[in-house]
Design a protein around this motif. Sequence first.
Motif, PDB file in Angstrom:
ATOM      1  N   ALA A   1       0.835  -1.215   0.000  1.00 58.46           N
ATOM      2  CA  ALA A   1       0.000   0.000   0.000  1.00 58.46           C
ATOM      3  C   ALA A   1       0.863   1.255   0.000  1.00 58.46           C
ATOM      4  O   ALA A   1       0.570   2.226  -0.707  1.00 58.46           O
ATOM      5  N   GLY A   2       1.932   1.246   0.764  1.00 54.00           N
ATOM      6  CA  GLY A   2       2.842   2.393   0.788  1.00 54.00           C
ATOM      7  C   GLY A   2       3.535   2.597  -0.545  1.00 54.00           C
ATOM      8  O   GLY A   2       3.724   3.732  -1.000  1.00 54.00           O
ATOM      9  N   CYS A   3       3.911   1.509  -1.207  1.00 53.69           N
ATOM     10  CA  CYS A   3       4.539   1.611  -2.524  1.00 53.69           C
ATOM     11  C   CYS A   3       3.576   2.237  -3.522  1.00 53.69           C
ATOM     12  O   CYS A   3       3.963   3.100  -4.313  1.00 53.69           O
ATOM     13  N   PHE A   4       2.312   1.813  -3.490  1.00 58.14           N
ATOM     14  CA  PHE A   4       1.300   2.416  -4.359  1.00 58.14           C
ATOM     15  C   PHE A   4       1.210   3.917  -4.092  1.00 58.14           C
ATOM     16  O   PHE A   4       1.203   4.725  -5.027  1.00 58.14           O
ATOM     17  N   GLY A   5       1.149   4.312  -2.826  1.00 52.08           N
ATOM     18  CA  GLY A   5       1.039   5.732  -2.470  1.00 52.08           C
ATOM     19  C   GLY A   5       2.238   6.550  -2.927  1.00 52.08           C
ATOM     20  O   GLY A   5       2.081   7.630  -3.505  1.00 52.08           O
TER      21      GLY A   5
ATOM     22  N   LEU B   1       6.998   3.138   6.313  1.00 50.84           N
ATOM     23  CA  LEU B   1       8.392   2.922   5.922  1.00 50.84           C
ATOM     24  C   LEU B   1       8.632   3.382   4.488  1.00 50.84           C
ATOM     25  O   LEU B   1       9.703   3.904   4.163  1.00 50.84           O
ATOM     26  N   GLN B   2       7.628   3.226   3.623  1.00 49.23           N
ATOM     27  CA  GLN B   2       7.796   3.562   2.211  1.00 49.23           C
ATOM     28  C   GLN B   2       8.060   5.049   1.989  1.00 49.23           C
ATOM     29  O   GLN B   2       8.725   5.426   1.036  1.00 49.23           O
ATOM     30  N   PHE B   3       7.559   5.888   2.854  1.00 51.52           N
ATOM     31  CA  PHE B   3       7.700   7.335   2.681  1.00 51.52           C
ATOM     32  C   PHE B   3       9.051   7.857   3.163  1.00 51.52           C
ATOM     33  O   PHE B   3       9.380   9.023   2.939  1.00 51.52           O
TER      34      PHE B   3
ATOM     35  N   ALA C   1      -0.510   1.020  -9.380  1.00 52.27           N
ATOM     36  CA  ALA C   1      -1.062  -0.252  -8.903  1.00 52.27           C
ATOM     37  C   ALA C   1      -0.126  -1.412  -9.243  1.00 52.27           C
ATOM     38  O   ALA C   1       0.095  -2.303  -8.413  1.00 52.27           O
ATOM     39  N   LEU C   2       0.440  -1.406 -10.452  1.00 55.30           N
ATOM     40  CA  LEU C   2       1.368  -2.459 -10.859  1.00 55.30           C
ATOM     41  C   LEU C   2       2.568  -2.516  -9.915  1.00 55.30           C
ATOM     42  O   LEU C   2       2.961  -3.587  -9.448  1.00 55.30           O
ATOM     43  N   LEU C   3       3.164  -1.363  -9.623  1.00 56.59           N
ATOM     44  CA  LEU C   3       4.325  -1.343  -8.735  1.00 56.59           C
ATOM     45  C   LEU C   3       3.937  -1.753  -7.318  1.00 56.59           C
ATOM     46  O   LEU C   3       4.727  -2.395  -6.617  1.00 56.59           O
ATOM     47  N   GLY C   4       2.725  -1.405  -6.893  1.00 51.18           N
ATOM     48  CA  GLY C   4       2.247  -1.852  -5.585  1.00 51.18           C
ATOM     49  C   GLY C   4       2.093  -3.362  -5.526  1.00 51.18           C
ATOM     50  O   GLY C   4       2.449  -3.996  -4.527  1.00 51.18           O
ATOM     51  N   VAL C   5       1.570  -3.961  -6.600  1.00 48.91           N
ATOM     52  CA  VAL C   5       1.410  -5.419  -6.654  1.00 48.91           C
ATOM     53  C   VAL C   5       2.786  -6.095  -6.674  1.00 48.91           C
ATOM     54  O   VAL C   5       3.004  -7.106  -5.986  1.00 48.91           O
ATOM     55  N   ILE C   6       3.713  -5.553  -7.453  1.00 49.28           N
ATOM     56  CA  ILE C   6       5.065  -6.121  -7.484  1.00 49.28           C
ATOM     57  C   ILE C   6       5.699  -6.027  -6.105  1.00 49.28           C
ATOM     58  O   ILE C   6       6.372  -6.960  -5.655  1.00 49.28           O
ATOM     59  N   ALA C   7       5.469  -4.924  -5.384  1.00 46.03           N
ATOM     60  CA  ALA C   7       5.986  -4.789  -4.016  1.00 46.03           C
ATOM     61  C   ALA C   7       5.382  -5.843  -3.098  1.00 46.03           C
ATOM     62  O   ALA C   7       6.064  -6.394  -2.229  1.00 46.03           O
TER      63      ALA C   7
END
Length: 193
Positions: A45-49, A111-113, A145-151
């Motif tokens: 979720a953080g990667c998506f954001g 953590l992602q931020f 969304a793609l990068l969030g799914v890959i994360a």
Amino acid sequence: MSFFALVSYAIAASFTPGPNNLMALDGARRLGFRRMTAFVTGVSAGCFGVTLLACLLNLALYQWIPGVRIMMGVLGTGYMLWLARKIYRSTGSGTEKGIRLAYSLRAGFWLQFVNPKLLLYAITAVSTFVMPHAPSLLQLLGVSALLGVIALFSSGSWAAFGALFQPFLMRHERAFNTVMALMLAYSAVAGWL
């Protein structure tokens, strides 16, 4: 947009050791895989954001400063080649044992931020593979969304590895790093094709 180059870059950057993956690996080793699912979901979720924010920042820069496109592409390519070299030359996973770890959904998200690897990764992916191809808002949401799914798959895999395969991975770390470095180098070149 070269979808294969974007996915290659995303996989190489996401699956290599970094704060998310090392925490997932270490947490699963300590707590087990099931107790790490909240943390892994937070990472995704953080990667998506972060990626969505990178998309919006890049979109604003491209509209206000048209010449920034080439400069950002060159910087993104340079960063990917530097990262490929660093991954190839890496001799260890680093030491994370001195850091106080929290394995919750909230910790994974926030953590992602502050994760410099993810911040540079998101900006590089968006500026190199998306922005040069006249993206729409729907494309930007899709890439986020793609990068969030890959994360999700990346951190989830490292958590599974931490629970099951840590000794094996440490013995074959060199081969893994070589494959990841080659994927990054390909992505850096393919972004210009």
